[in-house]
Design a protein around this motif. Structure first.
Motif, PDB file in Angstrom:
ATOM      1  N   ALA A  49     -17.896  30.303  23.414  1.00 57.98           N
ATOM      2  CA  ALA A  49     -17.839  31.626  22.798  1.00 57.98           C
ATOM      3  C   ALA A  49     -16.685  32.465  23.345  1.00 57.98           C
ATOM      4  CB  ALA A  49     -19.156  32.369  23.003  1.00 57.98           C
ATOM      5  N   GLU A  50     -16.363  32.292  24.632  1.00 58.88           N
ATOM      6  CA  GLU A  50     -15.328  33.108  25.264  1.00 58.88           C
ATOM      7  C   GLU A  50     -13.954  32.446  25.155  1.00 58.88           C
ATOM      8  OE1 GLU A  50     -15.956  34.979  29.112  1.00 58.88           O
ATOM      9  OE2 GLU A  50     -18.083  34.453  28.989  1.00 58.88           O
ATOM     10  N   VAL A  51     -12.937  33.280  24.940  1.00 56.06           N
ATOM     11  CA  VAL A  51     -11.549  32.815  24.977  1.00 56.06           C
ATOM     12  C   VAL A  51     -10.740  33.768  25.847  1.00 56.06           C
ATOM     13  CG1 VAL A  51     -11.498  31.559  22.795  1.00 56.06           C
ATOM     14  CG2 VAL A  51     -11.116  34.027  22.797  1.00 56.06           C
ATOM     15  N   LEU A  52      -9.719  33.215  26.496  1.00 55.95           N
ATOM     16  CA  LEU A  52      -8.884  34.006  27.386  1.00 55.95           C
ATOM     17  C   LEU A  52      -7.689  34.594  26.647  1.00 55.95           C
ATOM     18  CD1 LEU A  52      -8.747  31.891  30.686  1.00 55.95           C
ATOM     19  CD2 LEU A  52      -9.868  34.108  30.354  1.00 55.95           C
TER      20      LEU A  52
ATOM     21  N   VAL B 239      -4.978  38.466  18.125  1.00 60.19           N
ATOM     22  CA  VAL B 239      -5.344  38.294  16.724  1.00 60.19           C
ATOM     23  C   VAL B 239      -4.145  38.591  15.826  1.00 60.19           C
ATOM     24  CG1 VAL B 239      -6.879  39.059  14.875  1.00 60.19           C
ATOM     25  CG2 VAL B 239      -7.729  38.940  17.233  1.00 60.19           C
ATOM     26  N   ASP B 240      -3.903  37.710  14.865  1.00 59.43           N
ATOM     27  CA  ASP B 240      -2.907  37.956  13.816  1.00 59.43           C
ATOM     28  C   ASP B 240      -3.674  38.199  12.522  1.00 59.43           C
ATOM     29  OD1 ASP B 240      -0.903  38.076  11.978  1.00 59.43           O
ATOM     30  OD2 ASP B 240      -0.170  36.041  12.274  1.00 59.43           O
ATOM     31  N   PRO B 241      -3.828  39.454  12.092  1.00 61.04           N
ATOM     32  CA  PRO B 241      -4.626  39.743  10.887  1.00 61.04           C
ATOM     33  C   PRO B 241      -4.100  39.074   9.627  1.00 61.04           C
ATOM     34  CG  PRO B 241      -4.256  41.745  12.165  1.00 61.04           C
ATOM     35  CD  PRO B 241      -3.358  40.700  12.736  1.00 61.04           C
ATOM     36  N   ALA B 242      -2.778  38.911   9.500  1.00 63.90           N
ATOM     37  CA  ALA B 242      -2.203  38.375   8.268  1.00 63.90           C
ATOM     38  C   ALA B 242      -2.659  36.950   7.991  1.00 63.90           C
ATOM     39  CB  ALA B 242      -0.678  38.441   8.325  1.00 63.90           C
ATOM     40  N   THR B 243      -2.847  36.143   9.051  1.00 65.78           N
ATOM     41  CA  THR B 243      -3.245  34.742   8.876  1.00 65.78           C
ATOM     42  C   THR B 243      -4.657  34.477   9.367  1.00 65.78           C
ATOM     43  OG1 THR B 243      -2.256  34.178  11.019  1.00 65.78           O
ATOM     44  CG2 THR B 243      -0.873  33.921   9.056  1.00 65.78           C
ATOM     45  N   ALA B 244      -5.375  35.527   9.799  1.00 70.58           N
ATOM     46  CA  ALA B 244      -6.746  35.385  10.321  1.00 70.58           C
ATOM     47  C   ALA B 244      -6.789  34.367  11.454  1.00 70.58           C
ATOM     48  CB  ALA B 244      -7.718  35.006   9.209  1.00 70.58           C
ATOM     49  N   THR B 245      -5.797  34.410  12.342  1.00 70.41           N
ATOM     50  CA  THR B 245      -5.740  33.478  13.463  1.00 70.41           C
ATOM     51  C   THR B 245      -5.921  34.199  14.793  1.00 70.41           C
ATOM     52  OG1 THR B 245      -3.315  33.644  13.489  1.00 70.41           O
ATOM     53  CG2 THR B 245      -4.287  31.785  12.294  1.00 70.41           C
ATOM     54  N   VAL B 246      -6.415  33.442  15.768  1.00 69.07           N
ATOM     55  CA  VAL B 246      -6.587  33.928  17.133  1.00 69.07           C
ATOM     56  C   VAL B 246      -5.891  32.949  18.064  1.00 69.07           C
ATOM     57  CG1 VAL B 246      -8.218  34.417  18.998  1.00 69.07           C
ATOM     58  CG2 VAL B 246      -8.776  35.073  16.647  1.00 69.07           C
ATOM     59  N   THR B 247      -4.991  33.459  18.906  1.00 65.65           N
ATOM     60  CA  THR B 247      -4.301  32.649  19.900  1.00 65.65           C
ATOM     61  C   THR B 247      -4.903  32.927  21.267  1.00 65.65           C
ATOM     62  OG1 THR B 247      -2.255  32.749  18.638  1.00 65.65           O
ATOM     63  CG2 THR B 247      -2.082  32.095  20.939  1.00 65.65           C
ATOM     64  N   SER B 248      -5.142  31.856  22.029  1.00 70.20           N
ATOM     65  CA  SER B 248      -5.658  31.975  23.382  1.00 70.20           C
ATOM     66  C   SER B 248      -4.683  31.302  24.339  1.00 70.20           C
ATOM     67  CB  SER B 248      -7.038  31.309  23.496  1.00 70.20           C
ATOM     68  OG  SER B 248      -7.455  31.233  24.847  1.00 70.20           O
ATOM     69  N   ASP B 249      -4.178  32.063  25.328  1.00 73.02           N
ATOM     70  CA  ASP B 249      -3.273  31.520  26.348  1.00 73.02           C
ATOM     71  C   ASP B 249      -3.991  31.504  27.679  1.00 73.02           C
ATOM     72  OD1 ASP B 249      -1.057  31.085  24.718  1.00 73.02           O
ATOM     73  OD2 ASP B 249      -0.451  33.188  24.836  1.00 73.02           O
ATOM     74  N   ASP B 250      -4.288  30.310  28.159  1.00 73.75           N
ATOM     75  CA  ASP B 250      -4.974  30.136  29.439  1.00 73.75           C
ATOM     76  C   ASP B 250      -3.985  29.498  30.401  1.00 73.75           C
ATOM     77  OD1 ASP B 250      -6.550  29.572  31.587  1.00 73.75           O
ATOM     78  OD2 ASP B 250      -7.863  28.152  30.566  1.00 73.75           O
ATOM     79  N   GLY B 251      -3.196  30.322  31.032  1.00 71.34           N
ATOM     80  CA  GLY B 251      -2.179  29.749  31.905  1.00 71.34           C
ATOM     81  C   GLY B 251      -1.545  30.790  32.801  1.00 71.34           C
TER      82      GLY B 251
END
Length: 353
Positions: A284-287, A291-303
């Motif tokens: 459930a959790e992401v780091l 959010v990019d609303p135009a493409t309905a995407t979520v990027t998570s950078d764990d580093g």
């Protein structure tokens, strides 16, 4: 098509005041008492109609489009020889058949404004109300209507719908195919989100969201954060919420949840799928979610400075009246070599675009 049992049918008929009495006799308190009393209605598409391209009577949720969304129908009945067969609806994991109960005719060349369908065991009743319908090159278009599902010992479940009583081959749909072929990369779901509405306090978050997090993401502790959160409109009925969980020295985690305007006492925490073959459970959790609303995407950078993992997820339609995240891409740099590297330049290790 399925074999063995026949599939549910949908047709329209006039309804008596007894049905309306059942709908209106429940108090708001009773209607929210227990999820066990709610009809587990599922939207469906090709997974149920199995490629039927002929004439049909179909109703789909008003804010969806069966030509674009994988799951849009609430009712579907093939018309192989000019007369609709029993139609199909999906409740839980079951595809149920319903047949029309004729009690009158519109006598206008259009569909009856009220129609009634029932399952063979009498436990499920569908009331169809058609408010606005017009003729087109492919048949009768239902521009506005409502389908109410009534089941023994369950609360009524109304769905605003659009629909078609006609044949797809009666019009040229090549333009729709061309449009779909030209969809930009990363936007295969056809979804986009509204611009974020930001909040600076957890008091602004609907209580059902907080209850869902406490139940389904217990490691998330939004009360130990400053409470900054965001809401993104998916459509007139659904809102996506980003809620903070934990603050670390360099990173921050969050969860995402859905709320529904027509079901204000309910919310659902969304899970992020793990990379296939990794052996890790969905989470459930992401780091450091962006959010990019135009493409309905979520990027998570764990580093960190020189190594780490970057994951790209996209919000898409799911079976039922809900959405889910799909993993599109994973980039990972395992060699912490002291060379500063943009996570977007990490080696690609998984591609699902």
């Amino acid at each position: 098509m399925r074999t063995g049992t026949s599939r549910p049918g949908f047709a329209l008929a006039f309804v008596t005041s007894l049905v309306f009495g059942l709908i209106t006799s429940l108090s708001p308190h009773e209607a929210r008492a227990d999820d066990a009393n709610e009809i587990d209605l599922k939207l469906f598409g090709e997974n149920v109609i199995q490629g039927w391209e002929g004439c049909r009577l179909g109703f789909w949720q008003a804010n969806r489009n069966p030509d674009e969304d994988s799951y849009a129908y609430v009712f579907f009945a093939p018309i192989p020889d000019g007369e609709a067969l029993p139609g199909w609806v999906k409740i839980g994991e079951d595809v149920l058949e319903v047949s029309k109960r004729d009690i009158g005719s519109a006598d206008t060349g259009m569909l009856e404004p009220f129609q009634l369908y029932k399952s063979s065991d009498g436990k499920l009743t569908l009331l169809v109300e058609i408010y606005d319908q017009t003729r087109s090159g492919r048949g009768i278009e239902i521009n506005d209507g409502r389908v109410t599902f009534l089941r023994n010992d369950k609360f009524p479940f109304p769905v605003r719908v659009k629909g078609l009583n006609g044949c797809l081959d009666s019009f040229d749909d090549s333009a729709a195919v061309d449009d779909a072929a030209e969809a930009p990369s990363g936007q295969a779901s056809g979804l986009s989100l509204g611009q974020p509405v930001d909040f600076d306090s957890l008091d602004r978050i609907p209580p059902p969201i907080m209850r869902a997090i406490a139940s389904d993401a217990p490691d998330c502790e939004p009360e130990n954060t400053p409470g900054f959160s965001s809401a993104y409109s998916v459509n007139d009925d659904i809102t996506l919420w980003q809620i903070p969980c934990v603050l670390y020295a360099r990173n921050a985690s969050s969860v995402f949840a859905l709320s529904w305007t027509y079901h204000p006492d309910h919310a659902s925490v969304l899970l992020f799928p793990s990379q296939p073959g990794s052996g890790e459970a969905d989470h459930a959790e992401v780091l450091n979610a962006v959010v990019d609303p135009a493409t309905a995407t979520v990027t998570s950078d764990d580093g960190g400075f020189d190594c780490g993992i970057r994951e790209l997820f996209q919000l898409r339609d799911a079976e039922g009246e809900t959405l889910e995240f799909t993993l599109l891409e994973v980039r990972e740099k395992t060699d912490c070599d002291g060379i500063e590297t943009d996570p977007r330049d990490y080696p690609l290790v998984f591609d699902n675009r």
